[in-house]
Design an enzyme around this catalytic site. Structure first.
Site, mmCIF file in Angstrom:
data_model
loop_
_atom_site.group_PDB
_atom_site.id
_atom_site.type_symbol
_atom_site.label_atom_id
_atom_site.label_comp_id
_atom_site.label_asym_id
_atom_site.label_seq_id
_atom_site.Cartn_x
_atom_site.Cartn_y
_atom_site.Cartn_z
ATOM 1 N N GLY A 12 0.787 -1.241 0.000
ATOM 2 C CA GLY A 12 0.000 0.000 0.000
ATOM 3 C C GLY A 12 0.812 1.281 0.000
ATOM 4 O O GLY A 12 0.325 2.316 0.465
ATOM 5 N N SER A 13 2.030 1.249 -0.586
ATOM 6 C CA SER A 13 2.800 2.504 -0.567
ATOM 7 C C SER A 13 2.211 3.529 -1.545
ATOM 8 O O SER A 13 2.228 4.737 -1.260
ATOM 9 C CB SER A 13 4.282 2.246 -0.853
ATOM 10 O OG SER A 13 4.500 1.853 -2.177
ATOM 11 N N MET A 91 -3.833 -6.996 -6.858
ATOM 12 C CA MET A 91 -3.261 -8.064 -7.674
ATOM 13 C C MET A 91 -4.260 -9.097 -8.190
ATOM 14 O O MET A 91 -3.853 -10.178 -8.613
ATOM 15 C CB MET A 91 -2.142 -8.758 -6.895
ATOM 16 C CG MET A 91 -0.984 -7.831 -6.588
ATOM 17 S SD MET A 91 -0.314 -7.069 -8.089
ATOM 18 C CE MET A 91 1.143 -6.270 -7.442
ATOM 19 N N ILE A 93 -7.551 -9.943 -10.926
ATOM 20 C CA ILE A 93 -8.166 -9.434 -12.155
ATOM 21 C C ILE A 93 -9.641 -9.142 -11.871
ATOM 22 O O ILE A 93 -10.345 -9.988 -11.301
ATOM 23 C CB ILE A 93 -7.983 -10.455 -13.296
ATOM 24 C CG1 ILE A 93 -6.498 -10.514 -13.630
ATOM 25 C CG2 ILE A 93 -8.817 -10.072 -14.518
ATOM 26 C CD1 ILE A 93 -6.116 -11.457 -14.725
ATOM 27 N N LEU A 94 -10.077 -7.942 -12.218
ATOM 28 C CA LEU A 94 -11.486 -7.584 -11.985
ATOM 29 C C LEU A 94 -12.359 -8.283 -13.027
ATOM 30 O O LEU A 94 -11.975 -8.405 -14.196
ATOM 31 C CB LEU A 94 -11.667 -6.069 -12.086
ATOM 32 C CG LEU A 94 -10.974 -5.240 -10.987
ATOM 33 C CD1 LEU A 94 -10.987 -3.763 -11.353
ATOM 34 C CD2 LEU A 94 -11.631 -5.458 -9.630
ATOM 35 N N ASN A 108 -5.438 2.259 -13.007
ATOM 36 C CA ASN A 108 -4.385 1.397 -12.435
ATOM 37 C C ASN A 108 -3.010 2.006 -12.686
ATOM 38 O O ASN A 108 -2.827 2.757 -13.643
ATOM 39 C CB ASN A 108 -4.453 0.008 -13.085
ATOM 40 C CG ASN A 108 -3.426 -0.953 -12.510
ATOM 41 O OD1 ASN A 108 -3.215 -1.008 -11.298
ATOM 42 N ND2 ASN A 108 -2.764 -1.719 -13.368
ATOM 43 N N HIS A 110 0.915 0.650 -13.383
ATOM 44 C CA HIS A 110 1.625 -0.565 -13.787
ATOM 45 C C HIS A 110 3.123 -0.272 -13.798
ATOM 46 O O HIS A 110 3.543 0.744 -14.374
ATOM 47 C CB HIS A 110 1.132 -0.959 -15.181
ATOM 48 C CG HIS A 110 1.793 -2.171 -15.743
ATOM 49 N ND1 HIS A 110 1.551 -3.436 -15.260
ATOM 50 C CD2 HIS A 110 2.701 -2.315 -16.748
ATOM 51 C CE1 HIS A 110 2.270 -4.308 -15.954
ATOM 52 N NE2 HIS A 110 2.973 -3.651 -16.849
ATOM 53 N N GLU A 175 6.521 6.351 -9.043
ATOM 54 C CA GLU A 175 5.090 6.008 -8.975
ATOM 55 C C GLU A 175 4.356 6.905 -7.981
ATOM 56 O O GLU A 175 3.257 7.399 -8.256
ATOM 57 C CB GLU A 175 4.904 4.540 -8.535
ATOM 58 C CG GLU A 175 5.281 3.502 -9.568
ATOM 59 C CD GLU A 175 4.861 2.100 -9.132
ATOM 60 O OE1 GLU A 175 3.728 1.922 -8.658
ATOM 61 O OE2 GLU A 175 5.686 1.161 -9.267
HETATM 62 C C1 GAR Z 1 3.601 -1.170 -7.465
HETATM 63 O O1 GAR Z 1 4.896 -1.222 -8.013
HETATM 64 C C2 GAR Z 1 2.555 -1.219 -8.563
HETATM 65 O O2 GAR Z 1 2.944 -0.537 -9.728
HETATM 66 C C3 GAR Z 1 2.474 -2.703 -8.815
HETATM 67 O O3 GAR Z 1 2.556 -3.299 -7.551
HETATM 68 C C4 GAR Z 1 3.294 -2.451 -6.667
HETATM 69 C C5 GAR Z 1 2.429 -2.171 -5.465
HETATM 70 O O4 GAR Z 1 3.153 -1.518 -4.461
HETATM 71 N N1 GAR Z 1 1.274 -3.058 -9.502
HETATM 72 C C6 GAR Z 1 1.185 -4.074 -10.336
HETATM 73 O O5 GAR Z 1 2.109 -4.813 -10.607
HETATM 74 C C7 GAR Z 1 -0.199 -4.267 -10.933
HETATM 75 N N2 GAR Z 1 -0.162 -5.277 -11.927
HETATM 76 P P1 GAR Z 1 2.400 -0.795 -3.273
HETATM 77 O O6 GAR Z 1 1.419 -1.807 -2.680
HETATM 78 O O7 GAR Z 1 3.476 -0.444 -2.288
HETATM 79 O O8 GAR Z 1 1.687 0.417 -3.836
#
Ligand code: GAR
Length: 190
Positions: A12-13, A91, A93-94, A108, A110, A175
């Site tokens: 959840g960052s 993570m 798929i909807l 989203n 990515h 991000e």
């Molecule tokens: C992030 O790097 C995001 O881009 C990726 O998961 C990580 C979540 O980090 N998302 C995917 O790969 C979606 N397919 P977080 O929980 O610390 O935000």
């Protein structure tokens, strides 16, 4: 003001960065967050959300049929009725039913250029392919895997990264800033 719900599965960052921007950064007065949802009851992001004062909700996807899980999630989302659903490390798929209920309302982030790499492990992919630069993509979610319309892409310089962890750290830093910038653009309809 747009009302959003954030969906997570883990750390959840990105969620945390968005909430902070809503509370005192570039998303202030632009949107409100009504809840954080997780499909995992132990997701570390849930504690982060609670600490920031945001209501959380869990429907554990583990151990139940995908169809049933998605039906429960759809019911919950309908009841929440957000203007936008923001995926932040969600993570699963909807289902098509969820996508169809919220057309052009699900966004989203990515950790790669969606035209070059779809699915999981975007930073591992960049590292293993010895890329000097990679990208992160913010996009609308459609029924395909990372095929939705691109909202924005941002380059990440990883030329000095020695490990996958270095790549991830550099990417996440981008991000955390870029996701909120893209959301601001969309919510202000620019
Ligand atoms: C992030 O790097 C995001 O881009 C990726 O998961 C990580 C979540 O980090 N998302 C995917 O790969 C979606 N397919 P977080 O929980 O610390 O935000």
């Amino acid at each position: 003001m747009k009302k959003i719900t954030i969906l997570i599965s883990g750390r959840g960052s990105n969620m945390q960065a968005i909430i902070r921007n809503i509370q005192s950064g570039i998303l202030k007065e632009i949107c409100t967050i009504q809840s954080v949802f997780s499909n995992k009851k132990n997701a570390a992001g849930l504690h982060k959300a609670s600490k920031l004062g945001i209501p959380t909700h869990v429907i554990a996807s583990k151990g139940i049929k995908r169809k049933i899980y998605n039906a429960l999630l759809l019911d919950w989302l309908k009841n929440e009725n957000p203007d936008f659903i923001v995926l932040a490390g969600y993570m699963k798929i909807l289902s098509p039913e969820i996508i169809q209920e919220f057309p052009k309302k699900i966004i989203n982030i990515h950790p790669a250029d969606t035209s070059l790499h779809q699915g999981l492990h975007g930073y591992d992919w960049a590292f293993e392919n010895k890329l000097k630069t990679t990208k992160v993509t913010v996009h609308y979610v459609d029924e395909g895997l990372d095929t939705g319309k691109v909202i924005g892409k941002k380059e990440v310089d990883i030329s000095d990264c020695k490990t996958i962890e270095d790549v991830e750290q550099k990417g996440l830093k981008i991000e955390h800033k870029f996701y909120s910038e893209c959301l601001k653009k969309i919510f202000e309809d620019k």
